[in-house]
Scaffold this active site. Sequence first.
Site, PDB file in Angstrom:
ATOM      1  N   ASN A 213       0.831  -1.212   0.000  1.00 13.06           N
ATOM      2  CA  ASN A 213       0.000   0.000   0.000  1.00 13.06           C
ATOM      3  C   ASN A 213       0.861   1.255   0.000  1.00 13.06           C
ATOM      4  OD1 ASN A 213      -3.031  -0.327   0.070  1.00 13.06           O
ATOM      5  ND2 ASN A 213      -2.404  -1.903   1.554  1.00 13.06           N
TER       6      ASN A 213
ATOM      7  N   ARG B 277       2.701   0.311  25.553  1.00 17.33           N
ATOM      8  CA  ARG B 277       2.189   0.779  24.255  1.00 17.33           C
ATOM      9  C   ARG B 277       2.236   2.296  24.153  1.00 17.33           C
ATOM     10  NH1 ARG B 277      -0.725  -2.321  20.933  1.00 17.33           N
ATOM     11  NH2 ARG B 277      -0.859  -4.491  21.566  1.00 17.33           N
TER      12      ARG B 277
ATOM     13  N   MET C 149       0.147  -2.814  12.025  1.00 16.38           N
ATOM     14  CA  MET C 149      -0.592  -3.883  12.702  1.00 16.38           C
ATOM     15  C   MET C 149      -0.571  -3.771  14.227  1.00 16.38           C
ATOM     16  SD  MET C 149      -1.701  -5.133   9.987  1.00 16.38           S
ATOM     17  CE  MET C 149      -2.486  -6.686  10.340  1.00 16.38           C
TER      18      MET C 149
ATOM     19  N   LEU D  22      -3.941   1.100  18.264  1.00 19.40           N
ATOM     20  CA  LEU D  22      -3.447   2.401  18.737  1.00 19.40           C
ATOM     21  C   LEU D  22      -4.042   2.783  20.089  1.00 19.40           C
ATOM     22  CD1 LEU D  22      -3.245   4.753  15.648  1.00 19.40           C
ATOM     23  CD2 LEU D  22      -1.636   3.054  16.467  1.00 19.40           C
TER      24      LEU D  22
ATOM     25  N   ASN E 238      -6.835   4.916   8.112  1.00 19.87           N
ATOM     26  CA  ASN E 238      -6.400   3.524   8.149  1.00 19.87           C
ATOM     27  C   ASN E 238      -7.041   2.784   6.981  1.00 19.87           C
ATOM     28  OD1 ASN E 238      -5.290   1.048   9.219  1.00 19.87           O
ATOM     29  ND2 ASN E 238      -7.363   0.543   9.935  1.00 19.87           N
TER      30      ASN E 238
ATOM     31  N   HIS F 281      -8.266  -0.996   5.776  1.00 20.56           N
ATOM     32  CA  HIS F 281      -8.578  -2.309   6.354  1.00 20.56           C
ATOM     33  C   HIS F 281      -9.129  -3.213   5.252  1.00 20.56           C
ATOM     34  CE1 HIS F 281      -9.546  -5.193   9.454  1.00 20.56           C
ATOM     35  NE2 HIS F 281     -10.672  -5.392   8.801  1.00 20.56           N
TER      36      HIS F 281
ATOM     37  N   THR G  69     -10.277   6.341  15.011  1.00 27.14           N
ATOM     38  CA  THR G  69     -10.760   6.800  16.311  1.00 27.14           C
ATOM     39  C   THR G  69     -10.295   5.780  17.343  1.00 27.14           C
ATOM     40  OG1 THR G  69     -12.813   5.554  16.065  1.00 27.14           O
ATOM     41  CG2 THR G  69     -12.834   7.844  15.308  1.00 27.14           C
TER      42      THR G  69
ATOM     43  N   GLU H 124     -11.923   3.544  18.783  1.00 25.43           N
ATOM     44  CA  GLU H 124     -12.482   2.208  18.573  1.00 25.43           C
ATOM     45  C   GLU H 124     -11.746   1.532  17.414  1.00 25.43           C
ATOM     46  OE1 GLU H 124     -16.585   0.149  17.054  1.00 25.43           O
ATOM     47  OE2 GLU H 124     -16.555   2.300  17.404  1.00 25.43           O
TER      48      GLU H 124
ATOM     49  N   GLU I 203      -7.476  -2.097  -2.645  1.00 25.00           N
ATOM     50  CA  GLU I 203      -6.828  -1.264  -1.617  1.00 25.00           C
ATOM     51  C   GLU I 203      -5.908  -0.238  -2.280  1.00 25.00           C
ATOM     52  OE1 GLU I 203      -5.066  -3.157   1.860  1.00 25.00           O
ATOM     53  OE2 GLU I 203      -6.172  -4.997   1.459  1.00 25.00           O
TER      54      GLU I 203
END
Length: 424
Positions: A22, A75, A100, A103, A117, A119, A151, A153, A184
């Site tokens: 990508n 993290r 991967m 966050l 992002n 996916h 975000t 989530e 993609e």
Amino acid sequence: MPDEPVPPPRRTAVLISGRGTNLESLLNEKRAGKLPATEFILVLSNNPGAKGLDIAREHGVPAIAIDHRGFRKDREGHERAILSVLQDHDVEFVVLAGYMRVLTPVLVGAYEGRMLNIHPSLLPAFPGVRGQEQAWEYGVRVSGCTVHFVTEEMDGGPVIVQRTVPVLAGDDPDRLAARILREEHKALPLALDLLTRGRLRIRGRHVEILRGNSSYPLLERELPVSLPLLIATGNAHKAEEIGAMLAGLPLSIYTTEQIDTPGPGEVREDAPDYEGNARLKAIAWQEATGKWTLADDSGLEVDALDGRPGVQSSRYAATTEERNRKLLGELRDVPEEKRTARFVCSVVLRGPRGEEHTARGVLEGRIAFEPSGDGGFGYDPVFLPDGYGGESLASLGPEIKNRISHRARAIEATRPALERISAW
Ligand code: GAR
């Protein structure tokens, strides 16, 4: 399509974890002259062995690894290290292209509304790892990819672009993944182009795509694109009403409070009539912002007062309450049959090339003896529209008001023009 200036390229970083196809497609697009509003400043990986780091260097983009294993399950510490590199390089936008790691609020908060992002599934189906394999195992007939804002989530932010692929007889997870990957490589440059050209507006879960220049006009034909329309008012009630009246048109509606370009300053409303005042506002705001602008001016004309307050309606007294009190005071001895009045509204729509459409709407009625109702605004509590059983405009509720009001009628008369300009 008007020739809009391309903004200066926005400083963008790409975060990767692995092979980097990508990333490579983004860099190839840039090399081919696409993505004029994007400048790739930096590629970062949590994995020092990521092949994508070499791809970045081959394209002359600095590539840095910040190994998460050096942070022993911390993290946030890892992300603070990444954030400080991004900030050192004045990075404005971040693309997660096969990054991967889940966050934390450290990065998400710092780049809210500025981080994408990609996916490999049609979210919200199959979030997390191996989205292609999850889709194949589930047995879906269609899958694809999603580019979305990041975000807190995981894989849950507002969707910008989705592209679909069929699941074919004889597929296995690898064949399906390869078909998704080809999409993609179209979806991510497209979404980044929209972002860096300032063409995305987040409205809750929805992302509006604003009309503008594009590196990908053909791909964009599959997207819902809307025309930015400025309503030249700081009055949130009025803007909300107008927004409701224009529902269903492909417009992205802004009030004067919601735009980031500076306004024209105070606009004098000293024209002799409503249309003149609406035009003064429309021209001033259109010229200051470059956007299609809709302005209105309206007033209440009371027959027993020879048409006053008329064009002076909003300046008749200092506050809404005082204006209504003054009006009822002036009409104290006027009997019901002589209390006839009308609301009048003129609307002026101005375009960037001086295009102009004007319209007018009128609502006949009477002035009440006392205010009633708690909806609407301005003179609504003392105005009784004809044919509504003596109820005030403030008590009829937004649905009826937005259908019958002078403003609704003027806006409705502007609708064909708005349909035309939003269609080309
Ligand atoms: C891509 O398929 C991307 O959608 C996926 O990782 C792959 C990276 O490939 N990302 C995720 O699954 C994120 N949850 P690439 O390194 O060749 O671009």
